[in-house]
Design a protein around this motif. Structure first.
Motif, PDB file in Angstrom:
ATOM      1  N   UNK A   1      35.943   7.098  49.883  1.00  0.00           N
ATOM      2  CA  UNK A   1      36.464   8.428  50.219  1.00  0.00           C
ATOM      3  C   UNK A   1      36.666   8.572  51.719  1.00  0.00           C
ATOM      4  N   UNK A   2      35.725   8.067  52.509  1.00  0.00           N
ATOM      5  CA  UNK A   2      35.881   8.255  53.957  1.00  0.00           C
ATOM      6  C   UNK A   2      36.984   7.363  54.521  1.00  0.00           C
ATOM      7  N   UNK A   3      37.137   6.144  53.982  1.00  0.00           N
ATOM      8  CA  UNK A   3      38.249   5.279  54.421  1.00  0.00           C
ATOM      9  C   UNK A   3      39.587   5.931  54.045  1.00  0.00           C
ATOM     10  N   UNK A   4      39.636   6.464  52.831  1.00  0.00           N
ATOM     11  CA  UNK A   4      40.869   7.117  52.363  1.00  0.00           C
ATOM     12  C   UNK A   4      41.187   8.337  53.231  1.00  0.00           C
ATOM     13  N   UNK A   5      40.152   9.060  53.600  1.00  0.00           N
ATOM     14  CA  UNK A   5      40.337  10.248  54.428  1.00  0.00           C
ATOM     15  C   UNK A   5      40.833   9.871  55.828  1.00  0.00           C
ATOM     16  N   UNK A   6      40.150   8.888  56.444  1.00  0.00           N
ATOM     17  CA  UNK A   6      40.551   8.385  57.778  1.00  0.00           C
ATOM     18  C   UNK A   6      42.008   7.955  57.804  1.00  0.00           C
TER      19      UNK A   6
ATOM     20  N   UNK B   1      48.947   6.284  49.696  1.00  0.00           N
ATOM     21  CA  UNK B   1      49.072   7.285  50.749  1.00  0.00           C
ATOM     22  C   UNK B   1      49.817   8.525  50.296  1.00  0.00           C
ATOM     23  N   UNK B   2      50.989   8.333  49.722  1.00  0.00           N
ATOM     24  CA  UNK B   2      51.794   9.487  49.341  1.00  0.00           C
ATOM     25  C   UNK B   2      52.094   9.455  47.851  1.00  0.00           C
TER      26      UNK B   2
END
Ligand code: KMT
Ligand code: NI
Length: 172
Positions: free
Chosen positions: A45-50, A143-144
């Motif tokens: 989750x944090x990698x995806x958020x970054x 990403x999108x």
């Protein structure tokens, strides 16, 4: 997560095909691949958020789930292709292999097990297979919009803008 050079010997794609020559994370990094072993979902989750990821889905690749089309699907994933987006794969259960092309166009095999994660750059040639136990449950983060369309390697992908950008980043 363990990476090594593929042996290029005949035999089922789901066998290890381990040449005995390891490929270290630093080499994977040169190919633009980030790999992490045994991480919690919170890390994903944090990698995806970054990295500003907006979407994700989950896929189970097994005979139980896919029935008659299992073998066909597994063969499909193993066709060499690229994507026009960076993508994260996080293994939720089971195991699987991602083969990625080295600088010299050889195969490097990355074995992923539960909790392992890879970030694959847009434009890298790769292929995927389940392992001997024929079971991979994975989270695919993008990403999108989900742009799953694999572009199979050929004359057109050699000219693809994302392919060219990838090579430029990799080789300078
Ligand atoms: C790919 O890009 O080849 C895949 O996403 C394979 C299925 S996900 C484990
Ligand atoms: Ni792919």
């Amino acid at each position: 997560m363990r990476a090594y050079w593929y042996d290029n010997l005949p035999g089922d794609q789901r066998l290890p095909h381990d040449s005995g020559k390891p490929a270290d994370p630093a080499y994977l990094a040169k190919l633009g691949i980030i790999s992490r072993s045994r991480v919690e979902l919170a890390t994903v989750d944090s990698i995806a958020h970054e990295r500003a990821y907006k979407n994700r889905d989950e896929i189970t690749i097994s005979r139980e789930k896919l029935g008659d089309i299992y073998e066909e699907k597994v063969k499909g994933f193993f066709r060499e292709h690229l994507h026009e987006d960076e993508e994260i794969r996080y293994i939720l259960d089971g195991a699987g292999y991602f083969d990625v092309r080295s600088k010299e166009d050889d195969w490097v095999r990355i074995r992923l097990e539960k909790g392992d994660l890879v970030v694959m750059p847009a434009g890298i040639y790769h292929r995927f297979t389940t392992a001997e136990d024929n079971y991979t449950q994975a989270m695919r983060l993008f990403k999108d919009e989900p742009k799953w369309t694999p572009l199979n390697r050929g004359e057109e992908t050699e000219e693809n803008r994302y392919r060219k950008d990838y090579l430029h980043t990799r080789d300078g």
